[in-house]
Scaffold this motif. Structure first.
Motif, PDB file in Angstrom:
ATOM      1  N   SER A   1       0.823  -1.208   0.000  1.00 37.92           N
ATOM      2  CA  SER A   1       0.000   0.000   0.000  1.00 37.92           C
ATOM      3  C   SER A   1       0.862   1.264   0.000  1.00 37.92           C
ATOM      4  CB  SER A   1      -0.918  -0.006   1.229  1.00 37.92           C
ATOM      5  OG  SER A   1      -1.687   1.166   1.309  1.00 37.92           O
ATOM      6  N   PHE A   2       1.957   1.207   0.721  1.00 36.48           N
ATOM      7  CA  PHE A   2       2.871   2.339   0.784  1.00 36.48           C
ATOM      8  C   PHE A   2       3.387   2.692  -0.612  1.00 36.48           C
ATOM      9  CE2 PHE A   2       6.939   4.370   1.932  1.00 36.48           C
ATOM     10  CZ  PHE A   2       6.513   5.245   2.932  1.00 36.48           C
ATOM     11  N   GLY A   3       3.821   1.682  -1.349  1.00 40.98           N
ATOM     12  CA  GLY A   3       4.317   1.915  -2.699  1.00 40.98           C
ATOM     13  C   GLY A   3       3.236   2.388  -3.644  1.00 40.98           C
ATOM     14  N   ALA A   4       2.030   1.839  -3.521  1.00 41.38           N
ATOM     15  CA  ALA A   4       0.928   2.250  -4.396  1.00 41.38           C
ATOM     16  C   ALA A   4       0.576   3.713  -4.173  1.00 41.38           C
ATOM     17  CB  ALA A   4      -0.288   1.359  -4.147  1.00 41.38           C
ATOM     18  N   GLY A   5       0.600   4.163  -2.908  1.00 39.18           N
ATOM     19  CA  GLY A   5       0.305   5.560  -2.618  1.00 39.18           C
ATOM     20  C   GLY A   5       1.330   6.503  -3.216  1.00 39.18           C
ATOM     21  N   LEU A   6       2.592   6.120  -3.171  1.00 43.54           N
ATOM     22  CA  LEU A   6       3.634   6.941  -3.783  1.00 43.54           C
ATOM     23  C   LEU A   6       3.403   7.103  -5.292  1.00 43.54           C
ATOM     24  CD1 LEU A   6       6.781   5.582  -1.923  1.00 43.54           C
ATOM     25  CD2 LEU A   6       6.030   7.956  -1.927  1.00 43.54           C
ATOM     26  N   LEU A   7       3.054   6.001  -5.958  1.00 43.05           N
ATOM     27  CA  LEU A   7       2.804   6.060  -7.395  1.00 43.05           C
ATOM     28  C   LEU A   7       1.599   6.938  -7.714  1.00 43.05           C
ATOM     29  CD1 LEU A   7       3.447   2.334  -8.382  1.00 43.05           C
ATOM     30  CD2 LEU A   7       4.911   4.297  -8.872  1.00 43.05           C
ATOM     31  N   LEU A   8       0.552   6.850  -6.881  1.00 39.83           N
ATOM     32  CA  LEU A   8      -0.636   7.651  -7.121  1.00 39.83           C
ATOM     33  C   LEU A   8      -0.337   9.142  -6.969  1.00 39.83           C
ATOM     34  CD1 LEU A   8      -3.654   7.647  -7.734  1.00 39.83           C
ATOM     35  CD2 LEU A   8      -4.093   7.358  -5.281  1.00 39.83           C
ATOM     36  N   SER A   9       0.399   9.512  -5.937  1.00 40.15           N
ATOM     37  CA  SER A   9       0.761  10.920  -5.753  1.00 40.15           C
ATOM     38  C   SER A   9       1.674  11.408  -6.868  1.00 40.15           C
ATOM     39  CB  SER A   9       1.446  11.120  -4.395  1.00 40.15           C
ATOM     40  OG  SER A   9       0.549  10.958  -3.328  1.00 40.15           O
ATOM     41  N   GLY A  10       2.609  10.558  -7.273  1.00 35.91           N
ATOM     42  CA  GLY A  10       3.570  10.962  -8.294  1.00 35.91           C
ATOM     43  C   GLY A  10       2.969  11.177  -9.659  1.00 35.91           C
ATOM     44  N   THR A  11       1.818  10.573  -9.920  1.00 40.46           N
ATOM     45  CA  THR A  11       1.163  10.732 -11.229  1.00 40.46           C
ATOM     46  C   THR A  11      -0.071  11.628 -11.155  1.00 40.46           C
ATOM     47  OG1 THR A  11      -0.082   8.685 -10.828  1.00 40.46           O
ATOM     48  CG2 THR A  11       1.987   8.493 -12.049  1.00 40.46           C
ATOM     49  N   ALA A  12      -0.292  12.296 -10.016  1.00 45.32           N
ATOM     50  CA  ALA A  12      -1.499  13.096  -9.816  1.00 45.32           C
ATOM     51  C   ALA A  12      -1.521  14.308 -10.742  1.00 45.32           C
ATOM     52  CB  ALA A  12      -1.589  13.556  -8.365  1.00 45.32           C
ATOM     53  N   GLY A  13      -2.729  14.608 -11.247  1.00 49.13           N
ATOM     54  CA  GLY A  13      -2.895  15.796 -12.072  1.00 49.13           C
ATOM     55  C   GLY A  13      -3.463  16.970 -11.305  1.00 49.13           C
ATOM     56  N   GLY A  14      -3.859  16.749 -10.074  1.00 49.49           N
ATOM     57  CA  GLY A  14      -4.412  17.806  -9.238  1.00 49.49           C
ATOM     58  C   GLY A  14      -4.108  17.542  -7.776  1.00 49.49           C
ATOM     59  N   MET A  15      -4.323  18.539  -6.935  1.00 50.15           N
ATOM     60  CA  MET A  15      -3.943  18.429  -5.534  1.00 50.15           C
ATOM     61  C   MET A  15      -4.769  17.392  -4.793  1.00 50.15           C
ATOM     62  SD  MET A  15      -1.650  19.572  -3.512  1.00 50.15           S
ATOM     63  CE  MET A  15      -1.238  19.746  -1.772  1.00 50.15           C
ATOM     64  N   TRP A  16      -6.046  17.242  -5.145  1.00 48.86           N
ATOM     65  CA  TRP A  16      -6.877  16.285  -4.422  1.00 48.86           C
ATOM     66  C   TRP A  16      -6.476  14.847  -4.731  1.00 48.86           C
ATOM     67  CZ3 TRP A  16      -9.290  17.583  -0.270  1.00 48.86           C
ATOM     68  CH2 TRP A  16      -9.758  18.888  -0.114  1.00 48.86           C
ATOM     69  N   VAL A  17      -6.083  14.566  -5.962  1.00 47.13           N
ATOM     70  CA  VAL A  17      -5.570  13.222  -6.280  1.00 47.13           C
ATOM     71  C   VAL A  17      -4.244  12.987  -5.568  1.00 47.13           C
ATOM     72  CG1 VAL A  17      -4.811  11.683  -8.134  1.00 47.13           C
ATOM     73  CG2 VAL A  17      -6.756  13.218  -8.499  1.00 47.13           C
ATOM     74  N   PHE A  18      -3.437  14.033  -5.509  1.00 52.15           N
ATOM     75  CA  PHE A  18      -2.172  13.949  -4.771  1.00 52.15           C
ATOM     76  C   PHE A  18      -2.440  13.594  -3.303  1.00 52.15           C
ATOM     77  CE2 PHE A  18       1.143  15.859  -2.152  1.00 52.15           C
ATOM     78  CZ  PHE A  18       2.305  15.444  -2.773  1.00 52.15           C
ATOM     79  N   LEU A  19      -3.423  14.246  -2.695  1.00 46.26           N
ATOM     80  CA  LEU A  19      -3.763  13.960  -1.305  1.00 46.26           C
ATOM     81  C   LEU A  19      -4.310  12.545  -1.142  1.00 46.26           C
ATOM     82  CD1 LEU A  19      -5.458  17.338  -0.296  1.00 46.26           C
ATOM     83  CD2 LEU A  19      -3.133  16.580   0.191  1.00 46.26           C
ATOM     84  N   LEU A  20      -5.039  12.059  -2.136  1.00 45.48           N
ATOM     85  CA  LEU A  20      -5.526  10.671  -2.089  1.00 45.48           C
ATOM     86  C   LEU A  20      -4.357   9.693  -2.042  1.00 45.48           C
ATOM     87  CD1 LEU A  20      -7.798   8.574  -2.230  1.00 45.48           C
ATOM     88  CD2 LEU A  20      -7.703   8.769  -4.733  1.00 45.48           C
ATOM     89  N   GLY A  21      -3.326   9.968  -2.832  1.00 44.63           N
ATOM     90  CA  GLY A  21      -2.140   9.120  -2.791  1.00 44.63           C
ATOM     91  C   GLY A  21      -1.473   9.145  -1.428  1.00 44.63           C
ATOM     92  N   ARG A  22      -1.413  10.311  -0.821  1.00 42.27           N
ATOM     93  CA  ARG A  22      -0.848  10.403   0.527  1.00 42.27           C
ATOM     94  C   ARG A  22      -1.689   9.614   1.525  1.00 42.27           C
ATOM     95  NH1 ARG A  22       3.898  11.502   1.963  1.00 42.27           N
ATOM     96  NH2 ARG A  22       3.324  12.820   3.722  1.00 42.27           N
ATOM     97  N   ALA A  23      -3.010   9.597   1.337  1.00 41.39           N
ATOM     98  CA  ALA A  23      -3.881   8.822   2.220  1.00 41.39           C
ATOM     99  C   ALA A  23      -3.617   7.321   2.069  1.00 41.39           C
ATOM    100  CB  ALA A  23      -5.339   9.141   1.914  1.00 41.39           C
ATOM    101  N   VAL A  24      -3.422   6.864   0.831  1.00 46.90           N
ATOM    102  CA  VAL A  24      -3.102   5.449   0.610  1.00 46.90           C
ATOM    103  C   VAL A  24      -1.755   5.096   1.243  1.00 46.90           C
ATOM    104  CG1 VAL A  24      -2.639   3.698  -1.155  1.00 46.90           C
ATOM    105  CG2 VAL A  24      -4.516   5.330  -1.469  1.00 46.90           C
ATOM    106  N   GLN A  25      -0.816   6.008   1.122  1.00 40.97           N
ATOM    107  CA  GLN A  25       0.466   5.815   1.807  1.00 40.97           C
ATOM    108  C   GLN A  25       0.279   5.658   3.309  1.00 40.97           C
ATOM    109  OE1 GLN A  25       2.970   9.120  -0.287  1.00 40.97           O
ATOM    110  NE2 GLN A  25       4.303   8.014   1.102  1.00 40.97           N
TER     111      GLN A  25
END
Length: 489
Positions: free
Chosen positions: A111-135
């Motif tokens: 899950s930690f790795g998946a969150g990093l990938l989600l934040s790193g590919t985010a197109g907006g701040m809310w998707v970026f925050l979602l990745g941090r939540a998965v992390q």
């Protein structure tokens, strides 16, 4: 003699008597002895990964928030991680007590790795925050599972040494992480900081999981409590409540009182149900240990989260140089942990923990002095190194005392309580600091980030930073009193 080396018991068999020689007890092993070597290297590698993520991502965060137009949500980038980790900690504690720490640890790393990938590919701040939540979910699963591994696999006499090794694992990432992250951010872009870190997951998986399967898998000794659905519901309540309070702190309107009230209504009963009785009043022993962890970690992390942003926006430093201002902290943090790992200092642990919290309070209070142009920027690195030394003494000691006061089948639940105190304090104090930051114009600091390096003038709001650091110093000072109550008279 180092705590990482075996100690001589003083038992010597006569050379002429082979029977005595054969039956003489072998010297006890240290954390790098044959029995524990693979496990120690494996779990320290996991901590190394977490440390590298924390230092590298923290350096890239100001640029990521600016490019995603998310400066007003800057505090959310940190608190989103802590909010979801609160739920994961409770889940991990029950999961590990019932079936062993192997499964929650593996799930957490994924899950930690998946969150990093989600934040790193985010197109907006809310998707970026979602990745941090998965992390955060991954981080919560991992940290509690590691505590259960330590409680099962290591005897009490060498637990301080493995905790000191955890702190030592932050040294290289603290020095290399900000430099590497700043360089990558400036030349390749901040996204590569996030998408590149998951590659490091292969090392902890390869080293830690097989050793844990051999030495710490399966149900705990004793009779663990059945899977408690009520605690899971309380964990959801504490995460949702913390998130609502964080949101209310960022949206400074009268309508924000509604989510604030709802968050408090969810949070108060959840905290009472998940933390040991007496925690909020610092009852001696385990409750004070758990409260101290939150007070120390929350005040320090809330302040540290704003250090790079302060240096970039107020003094015109590059992300690389701003990150390097925190680099020495990894070394001094490990040094503080090493000092408290000395057996001869055990009887003075409480006194030294009080002193450690005083150092933390002084460091946080001194950091905003850099807002004055006449104060050299390098003073931040010095005072933060002092604060990290104090944190090393306190945080490692709370971990050692928690495991000492926990029965084997309670290690998961108590470790989860310790981490809940840590994570919840981070969320609440970040929410409070973020609210003060936004109220005094901190949400407009994006102009300074966009401005030319070295200007540090356009959009500057020094009072917004002072409103974060000075209250956190006061909270840390309260922690000095709590530290005086960690032992039962």
């Amino acid at each position: 003699m180092s705590a990482l080396e075996p100690r001589d018991t003083g038992v010597t068999a006569p050379l002429a008597d082979t029977t005595d020689t054969d039956t003489a007890p072998a010297p006890p092993e240290g954390v790098l002895g044959r029995t524990y070597r693979a496990l120690s290297i494996g779990i320290v590698s996991v901590v190394l990964l977490i440390a590298f993520e924390a230092t590298a991502v923290g350096t890239a965060m100001p640029v990521a928030a600016r490019e995603l137009n998310g400066i007003p949500l800057y505090a959310f980038a940190f608190s989103a991680y802590f909010t979801t980790s609160l739920f994961a900690m409770v889940l991990s504690g029950q999961w590990a007590d019932r079936s062993g720490p192997l499964a929650p640890l593996a799930a957490g790393i994924g899950s930690f790795g998946a969150g990093l990938l989600l934040s790193g590919t985010a197109g907006g701040m809310w998707v970026f925050l979602l990745g941090r939540a998965v992390q955060g979910i991954g981080g919560g699963l991992v940290i509690v599972a590691l505590y259960v591994v330590i409680s099962r696999a290591y005897p009490e006499r060498i637990r301080p040494a493995i905790m000191a090794a955890f702190s030592a694992a932050w040294i290289v990432p603290s020095v290399v992480g900000p430099l590497a992250s700043g360089t990558v951010t400036e030349h390749l872009g901040w996204r590569w900081v996030f998408v590149g870190i998951p590659v490091l997951i292969v090392l902890p998986l390869g080293l830690a999981l097989p050793a844990i399967r051999r030495m710490a898998s399966g149900p705990a000794e004793g009779t663990p409590a059945p899977f408690d659905r009520r605690r899971i519901r309380l964990a959801l309540g504490i995460s949702l409540g913390a998130g609502l309070l964080q949101y209310a702190g960022q949206e400074l309107r009268w309508l924000s009182l509604v989510p604030a009230a709802a968050g408090a209504a969810l949070l108060v009963p959840a905290v009472r149900g998940l933390l040991p009785r007496g925690t909020m009043r610092a009852a001696r022993g385990l409750p004070a240990v758990i409260l101290l962890r939150g007070v120390a970690a929350g005040s320090f992390i809330a302040a540290e989260s704003f250090v790079p942003l302060m240096l970039v926006t107020q003094r015109g430093l590059s992300p690389t140089m701003a990150g390097l201002s925190l680099a020495a902290g990894g070394l001094t943090w490990a040094l503080g942990s090493y000092v408290l790992a000395r057996p001869r200092l055990e009887e003075h642990r409480e006194f030294l923990m009080v002193g450690g919290m005083v150092l933390v309070a002084l460091a946080i209070a001194a950091a905003p002095a850099v807002l004055v142009e006449a104060v050299p920027v390098w003073t931040v690195a010095v005072v933060w190194g002092v604060g990290c030394f104090g944190m090393g003494m306190v945080i490692a000691s709370t971990s050692v005392l928690l495991l000492k006061l926990s029965a084997p089948h309670e290690a998961g639940a108590n470790s989860a309580a310790l981490q809940i105190s840590d994570g919840l304090a981070n969320v609440l104090l970040l929410a409070g600091g973020g609210a003060a930051f936004a109220a005094l114009g901190g949400g407009a600091v994006g102009a300074a980030v966009h401005g030319p390096a070295g200007s540090g003038t356009a959009g500057s709001h020094p009072a917004a930073f002072a409103a974060v650091f000075l209250p956190m110093a006061a909270v840390a000072l309260v922690g000095a009193w709590v530290a005086s109550r960690v032992r039962t008279r």
